[in-house]
Motif scaffolding. Structure first.
Motif, short mmCIF file in Angstrom:
data_model
loop_
_atom_site.label_atom_id
_atom_site.label_comp_id
_atom_site.label_asym_id
_atom_site.label_seq_id
_atom_site.Cartn_x
_atom_site.Cartn_y
_atom_site.Cartn_z
N CYS A 60 21.82 59.76 32.25
CA CYS A 60 22.63 59.28 33.38
C CYS A 60 22.62 60.28 34.53
CB CYS A 60 24.06 59.00 32.93
SG CYS A 60 24.85 60.39 32.14
N LEU A 104 15.89 54.60 38.88
CA LEU A 104 15.58 55.99 38.51
C LEU A 104 14.95 56.08 37.12
CD1 LEU A 104 18.90 57.78 39.64
CD2 LEU A 104 16.72 57.66 40.87
N TYR A 105 14.75 54.91 36.47
CA TYR A 105 14.30 54.91 35.08
C TYR A 105 12.96 55.62 34.93
CZ TYR A 105 13.53 53.13 30.37
OH TYR A 105 13.31 53.01 29.01
N GLU A 150 29.12 53.29 36.30
CA GLU A 150 29.86 52.94 35.08
C GLU A 150 31.23 52.39 35.47
OE1 GLU A 150 31.59 56.30 33.66
OE2 GLU A 150 32.10 55.58 31.65
N HIS A 157 26.12 57.10 36.90
CA HIS A 157 25.17 55.99 36.96
C HIS A 157 24.27 56.10 35.74
CE1 HIS A 157 21.93 53.34 38.14
NE2 HIS A 157 21.08 54.34 38.09
N ASP A 158 24.32 55.09 34.87
CA ASP A 158 23.47 55.11 33.67
C ASP A 158 22.04 54.75 34.04
OD1 ASP A 158 25.26 55.87 31.65
OD2 ASP A 158 26.16 53.86 31.65
N ILE A 159 21.10 55.61 33.59
CA ILE A 159 19.68 55.38 33.93
C ILE A 159 19.09 54.49 32.84
CG2 ILE A 159 17.50 56.48 34.51
CD1 ILE A 159 19.05 58.96 35.31
N THR A 160 19.42 53.22 32.95
CA THR A 160 18.91 52.22 32.01
C THR A 160 17.56 51.72 32.52
OG1 THR A 160 20.00 50.50 33.27
CG2 THR A 160 21.26 51.48 31.47
N LEU A 190 22.75 51.92 43.22
CA LEU A 190 22.83 52.51 41.88
C LEU A 190 24.20 52.13 41.29
CD1 LEU A 190 21.36 56.11 42.43
CD2 LEU A 190 20.19 54.01 41.76
N GLU A 241 16.94 49.09 33.85
CA GLU A 241 17.14 48.37 35.11
C GLU A 241 17.30 49.32 36.29
OE1 GLU A 241 19.06 47.62 32.32
OE2 GLU A 241 17.56 46.09 31.83
N SER A 242 17.55 50.57 36.02
CA SER A 242 17.82 51.52 37.11
C SER A 242 16.55 51.88 37.85
CB SER A 242 18.46 52.79 36.54
OG SER A 242 18.44 53.81 37.52
#
Lengths: 303, 303, 303, 303
Positions: free
Chosen positions: A168, A231-232, A208, A223-226, A205, A228-229
């Motif tokens: 994250c 930033l993934y 949570e 911000h969770d880097i899933t 972004l 879908e992000s």
């Protein structure tokens, strides 16, 4: 806050721009041409205190020196009470003191307007004086009462990991003031630049949690880097290559000013630290009061 | 902003009206009869600066001339310190200067109220004076602190085409001020007139994007002329026949005034250009700062 | 108001904290270190009236005593009109009175600056004086115009039962002012503490009705303790063990100030009474006017 | 605006109440007991102009008469410049004029404080004077800048019929001011009273359109009396029996004050006319400008 991805900064540039938003919340934008408006009120309200006081003093001095010369021009014989002339400098000072006594409406009266012309001039000056102080009153109130948030952002954002291993993006904020901010809302955007075209792209972004009811202590935005992000699976080199800038917009209700306040900031790619976590910046004192330590806001440790 | 189609301008008229909204944001509406309220504060706050200053000077002059005549009526013998009478004009000036010195609370004192009547009159004038300047203070602050947007609209709207061939209606706006507008929202309505009945109809023109987070540069608003659009397949002659007026309403948060600001404008059918596109009005300077050129806001080129 | 569960007060503490929110709406939070901002305007605006008046008087006195010493230092010979010296105390008083007459711009003129140095000093003082009163004007207006709600909360919350047997949490509020609050919105949160970790948990307590259009009388807020409620089947001992605190946030539009006002309060576990109901606190007078009795707001009776 | 049915006016009364809301927007509510707050700012800001000016004059007079007696008590010998005593009344006037010259900071100086006690007293008075005018400045600005809507409601609501025969409740509003109201929102509630228990019930009356973008002319609000409406199939006798009151709440953004304004009104059962329709209250002048006639707002005709 409307959920739009483009912050209105435009899309196509002939070269790379500086960061969009500076740490003080200003934009790196200039205006040119046309009926571009310089608003003196806006300028006088937002400048810092020392320049403002300087402008007040200079304005007061210039105006009174001007009136002093006008009285000199009319002749000191028209200002009964002034001691016999003692050379140019002394005459100027006498006229200046009379001018200031008129402008500030002190009017001791040991010197007074002794002719129609000085009577008229001092009448004008008295009116200008009281209106000037009416204006100064408005400016001072405008400066004081302008609601401004003093949100302290951690100096870096971090790429961290939750206990369950979820990577994250995090950064922290604290309120430097003693006032209470209510219903604090946050929005975070990612600006990236296309290498070939220098085009800028903006992406939201999701956080949570994008709002809190009260903001007495510190708040860590996550911000969770899933998958879908945007930033993934990006690595530090990607951040630099894409000229990553993380733009933050905050809005809250300020209980002292009874108005909404806004704050902005951004982190560029060199202001993102990798594989860190924040050290807790608050605790409970022995009397049961929660304590937030602003000096610890930037404190991170290796994961 | 509530999504309603009728801007409250009414529906049935005995003849065609002028444009609903002028370029300065005012409406072509008059009120008649009844308890129609003229609000002096509203009037003094919204008028431009020169007339306002004129009113202040006239008000100050009239009031002081009035008091001067009152002192003259009571007799200059009641104002010790006035030089021996030198005819009507000189006496009037002496009384006027005394009045102004009282009104502005300068009160040099070389002339002073020497009887109960002049004592009473000068007391009233001093009170009126300080209250007048209290009022002027409020008016000046009210004028300065009233948040007003200085949004520059392109002088024409254009009917353009996207790269994929999709026809669209476009116009551009820029902020003439250096302040930052946040969460700018836009709503665009189409006013048309029925030929037979002169009835007015309003329809919403949906925008590709109806809000942006920040507004530092310029923003091009785009309505796609899809089959659902009320503008679908209309030609210039239709625009004229239907007396087309495109009404724009903008709302944003102003960071300097810490308040919402609103702006309005409209384009009539003769202010719509066909088959044009806008020339880019901003670029990046060598120091990496984005530059918006207000002179280029109107610049279009043939498709 | 965003529906978030965590009021931003943080989650993990080394020991139990005091109540989060005091009855006057303040938080039990301290700030430490860093660029912690003390905002003088905020402080002067929110303090109560007597300390504020005290500060004004002290400020006025200290400044004028300082200027008096400066005039004394320059020598009373430079202040013509002062009676022949009568010892230190009398000289100080003469200088002090001259200073105050300058500072407030009264300027009788029986004493006046007779040298360049006193002329300069009195000019500075006159400017400082008028600016000080400009500032005082702003502060006074800021204090008066700050919209504050005077919501009276019942001194206890109660665990009651509806006619149909449904258990519920209730408390009551009334407006102590004569102004009308519009669109009053409420949000209630439950704070509990984990015994082992001292961690704090927040949960929203949904209300039977979380907003009312007008608030002229009293309003009883009701949370039904259904199986979904975090309070379900808790007994008084649970409330104490979990260190229950019920946090209330209110928001309304104030018709006098034309602005939103906010209020906060909380009930700790020892401020919750069990098996009670509220006695009606309003009735209709003989002239048909509804009457709310603020003294009865706390009145409860056994179920 | 939250969609709630109960306007917070309570539900159970020992007898019938007067109308809930008067035509001037005030409520028929009294407060009793407890820490009921009388807020002097609220009172001075909302009272009408003549009483306000009266209070200012009385306050100014009382304060200065008080100071005059204090100077008299200290002895006129301490006020050099006062003519030799001419009896009590003349002495009082001399002291009063000196007091006013000090209070307003005019300070001619032909009379001046000649002792330490009068020096001290006049210093206090000068401070009180400038602070009083600082306060007056704030009050005047507060009065002027308080945003208030001047919405004219038709004096009666009507039960009418649409062209298609659909029965409906209608009333009309117009803006008495020249300012522009934006995003005007309306909410209409029905208050009825239970015959047996005197309990009050509130129901929302949905509008054909509950918001308009602009409000330059007049607006007719329409509630269709469909089978879902609580007014369905009610006859005039029912209205009287149920003590019907139709409560209206309006909210809009005022472009001059740059703030939201609110208005309220209500129609009782005897202010509802049956089987009427409104005569159009606006037209287009020869210059193409729309004209609204406030005198015609109440005009109805038989169906």
């Amino acid at each position: 806050m409307p959920e739009t991805l483009d912050p209105g900064i435009g899309e196509k540039f002939s070269r790379r721009t500086k960061r969009a938003i500076n740490h003080d919340g200003t934009f790196n934008v200039r205006r040119r041409g046309g009926p571009h408006q310089h608003d003196p009120y806006q300028w006088l309200i937002t400048m810092s205190w020392w320049p403002f006081i300087g402008i007040v003093v200079v304005f007061f001095t210039v105006l009174n020196v001007g009136f002093a010369f006008a009285y000199l021009g009319l002749g000191l014989d028209d200002l009964p009470g002034v001691a016999a002339p003692h050379g140019w400098w002394q005459d100027f000072l006498s006229a200046l003191f009379f001018s200031i006594q008129t402008f500030t409406s002190v009017g001791y009266g040991h010197v007074y307007p002794g002719s129609n012309l000085t009577g008229f001039l001092s009448s004008v000056e008295a009116l200008v004086g009281v209106l000037t102080f009416a204006l100064a009153t408005g400016l001072l109130y405008g400066r004081f009462s302008r609601p401004t948030a003093r949100i302290q952002f951690s100096s870096t954002a971090i790429i961290s990991r939750r206990p369950d291993g979820q990577p994250c993006l995090q950064f922290r904020i604290a309120n430097q003031r003693n006032n209470i901010l209510i219903d604090l809302q946050a929005r975070v955007m990612l600006k990236t630049v296309d290498l070939a075209t220098n085009n800028q792209t903006y992406a939201l972004l999701p956080l949570e949690r994008n709002a809190i009811s009260f903001f007495p202590l510190s708040w860590t935005l996550v911000h969770d880097i899933t998958p879908e992000s945007p930033l993934y699976e990006l690595v530090p080199e990607d951040y630099e290559r894409l000229d990553v800038e993380i733009i933050i917009q905050l809005k809250a209700y300020d209980d002292t000013f009874a108005q909404d306040v806004h704050a902005r900031n951004s982190y560029t790619h060199d202001e993102v630290k990798w594989h860190r976590r924040f050290v807790r910046a608050y605790d409970v004192a022995e009397d049961g009061v929660a304590v937030v330590d602003l000096d610890m806001l930037d404190l991170t440790e290796a994961l």
